[in-house]
Design an enzyme around this catalytic site. Structure first.
Site, PDB file in Angstrom:
ATOM      1  N   ALA A   1      32.511  32.090  40.162  1.00  0.00           N
ATOM      2  CA  ALA A   1      33.734  32.484  40.885  1.00  0.00           C
ATOM      3  C   ALA A   1      34.241  31.401  41.823  1.00  0.00           C
ATOM      4  O   ALA A   1      33.473  30.705  42.475  1.00  0.00           O
ATOM      5  CB  ALA A   1      33.546  33.780  41.669  1.00  0.00           C
ATOM      6  N   GLY A   2      35.571  31.282  41.844  1.00  0.00           N
ATOM      7  CA  GLY A   2      36.238  30.371  42.763  1.00  0.00           C
ATOM      8  C   GLY A   2      36.599  29.022  42.186  1.00  0.00           C
ATOM      9  O   GLY A   2      37.315  28.248  42.815  1.00  0.00           O
TER      10      GLY A   2
ATOM     11  N   GLY B   1      38.995  34.450  41.500  1.00  0.00           N
ATOM     12  CA  GLY B   1      40.401  34.240  41.200  1.00  0.00           C
ATOM     13  C   GLY B   1      41.178  33.424  42.209  1.00  0.00           C
ATOM     14  O   GLY B   1      42.370  33.184  42.008  1.00  0.00           O
TER      15      GLY B   1
ATOM     16  N   ALA C   1      36.322  31.991  34.560  1.00  0.00           N
ATOM     17  CA  ALA C   1      37.283  32.669  33.689  1.00  0.00           C
ATOM     18  C   ALA C   1      38.703  32.298  34.078  1.00  0.00           C
ATOM     19  O   ALA C   1      39.416  31.631  33.332  1.00  0.00           O
ATOM     20  CB  ALA C   1      37.084  34.189  33.742  1.00  0.00           C
ATOM     21  N   SER C   2      39.120  32.706  35.282  1.00  0.00           N
ATOM     22  CA  SER C   2      40.511  32.506  35.703  1.00  0.00           C
ATOM     23  C   SER C   2      40.949  31.055  35.641  1.00  0.00           C
ATOM     24  O   SER C   2      42.102  30.763  35.305  1.00  0.00           O
ATOM     25  CB  SER C   2      40.709  33.027  37.131  1.00  0.00           C
ATOM     26  OG  SER C   2      40.446  34.401  37.213  1.00  0.00           O
TER      27      SER C   2
ATOM     28  N   LYS D   1      25.406  41.078  33.304  1.00  0.00           N
ATOM     29  CA  LYS D   1      25.882  40.412  34.511  1.00  0.00           C
ATOM     30  C   LYS D   1      26.219  41.524  35.494  1.00  0.00           C
ATOM     31  O   LYS D   1      27.141  42.301  35.272  1.00  0.00           O
ATOM     32  CB  LYS D   1      27.116  39.553  34.235  1.00  0.00           C
ATOM     33  CG  LYS D   1      27.607  38.850  35.507  1.00  0.00           C
ATOM     34  CD  LYS D   1      28.983  38.267  35.373  1.00  0.00           C
ATOM     35  CE  LYS D   1      29.436  37.759  36.747  1.00  0.00           C
ATOM     36  NZ  LYS D   1      30.850  37.334  36.742  1.00  0.00           N
TER      37      LYS D   1
END
Length: 252
Positions: free
Chosen positions: A185-186, A159, A207-208, A98
């Site tokens: 993301a986001g 994040g 992830a977050s 990645k």
């Protein structure tokens, strides 16, 4: 119904949810979350693996039968990203990566110039490249043209949990792509993940949204259900939007 498996390069995955490991409070909670998510592919920051020996995280993924996807998180130039990817290939015995090349620490926004430069070098070196990119359709096409196996546009900055800031851009990327599109993301909550799939994405990486949730395993289960629901809804076909009401039962 469309193909139910996610196909990237020469590999297929039953789950369309790709997990990250950043932000996890400890391995025990991460293990519960990974199991609840049903993921088969999980990113690993190669710098973090080098820093702590990596045995705990890598052993966990191996025990769960999850494929590690090394990433170049923290890299600020093409040269740095290429070197990190090469180290990951040696350490983890995989040519998948990645690719992340970040412009600055405040926005964590991809550096388009360095990203394309790194992608070209890594593809030429035999890597299966999955680049983290902006929601710019032109940049996504350029990355695809370099030979990347997928494109991974952000929904909003890493994040932030702001969801998908520009849905139309994601739709344009999907419409023009000949490789899988992974929303990366986001994501903040399950409805964001479902929307990504409804917009046409082939998978979601997050992830977050899980690791920093109040209850990571429960949120992981919610994300898995949302990705499936969004995919099934897209395959089923939504009804057309109308300006005026239309009765569901015929008038007598």
């Amino acid at each position: 119904m469309a193909e139910s498996k996610l196909v990237i390069g020469d590999r297929s995955f039953a789950s369309r949810l790709i997990m990250g490991t950043g932000g996890a409070t400890n391995l025990a909670v991460l293990e519960q979350a990974l199991i609840a998510s049903g993921t088969e592919l999980t990113t690993v920051a190669i710098r973090r693996v080098d820093a702590d020996g990596g045995t705990g995280l890598l052993d966990l993924l191996n025990r769960l039968g999850i494929t590690p996807l090394p990433n170049t998180a923290g890299c600020r130039s093409a040269a740095e990203a290429v070197l990190t990817a090469q180290l990951a290939r040696e350490a983890l015995n995989t040519n998948w990566v990645k690719l992340e090349v970040i412009a600055d620490e405040r926005t964590l926004w991809p550096d388009a110039v360095e990203l394309v430069r790194a992608a070209e070098q890594l593809v030429d070196d035999g890597f299966v490249v999955l680049p983290y990119t902006t929601d710019d359709p032109v940049l996504a096409r350029r990355l695809e043209d370099t030979g990347c196996a997928a494109v991974m546009p952000l929904g909003s900055p890493i994040g932030t949990g702001l969801g998908i800031a520009n849905p139309h851009n994601i739709e344009m990327i999907v419409a023009g792509a000949r490789v899988p599109v992974v929303l990366d993301a986001g994501i903040g909550t399950a409805s964001d993940a479902a929307l990504a799939m409804e917009l046409g994405c082939d998978a979601v990486l997050l992830a977050s949204a899980v690791t920093r949730a109040a209850d990571p395993p429960a949120m992981a289960a919610a994300m898995a259900a949302a990705v499936t629901a969004g995919y099934l809804a897209r395959c089923a076909g939504r009804i057309p939007k109308r300006f005026w009401a239309q009765a569901s039962s015929p008038a007598r």
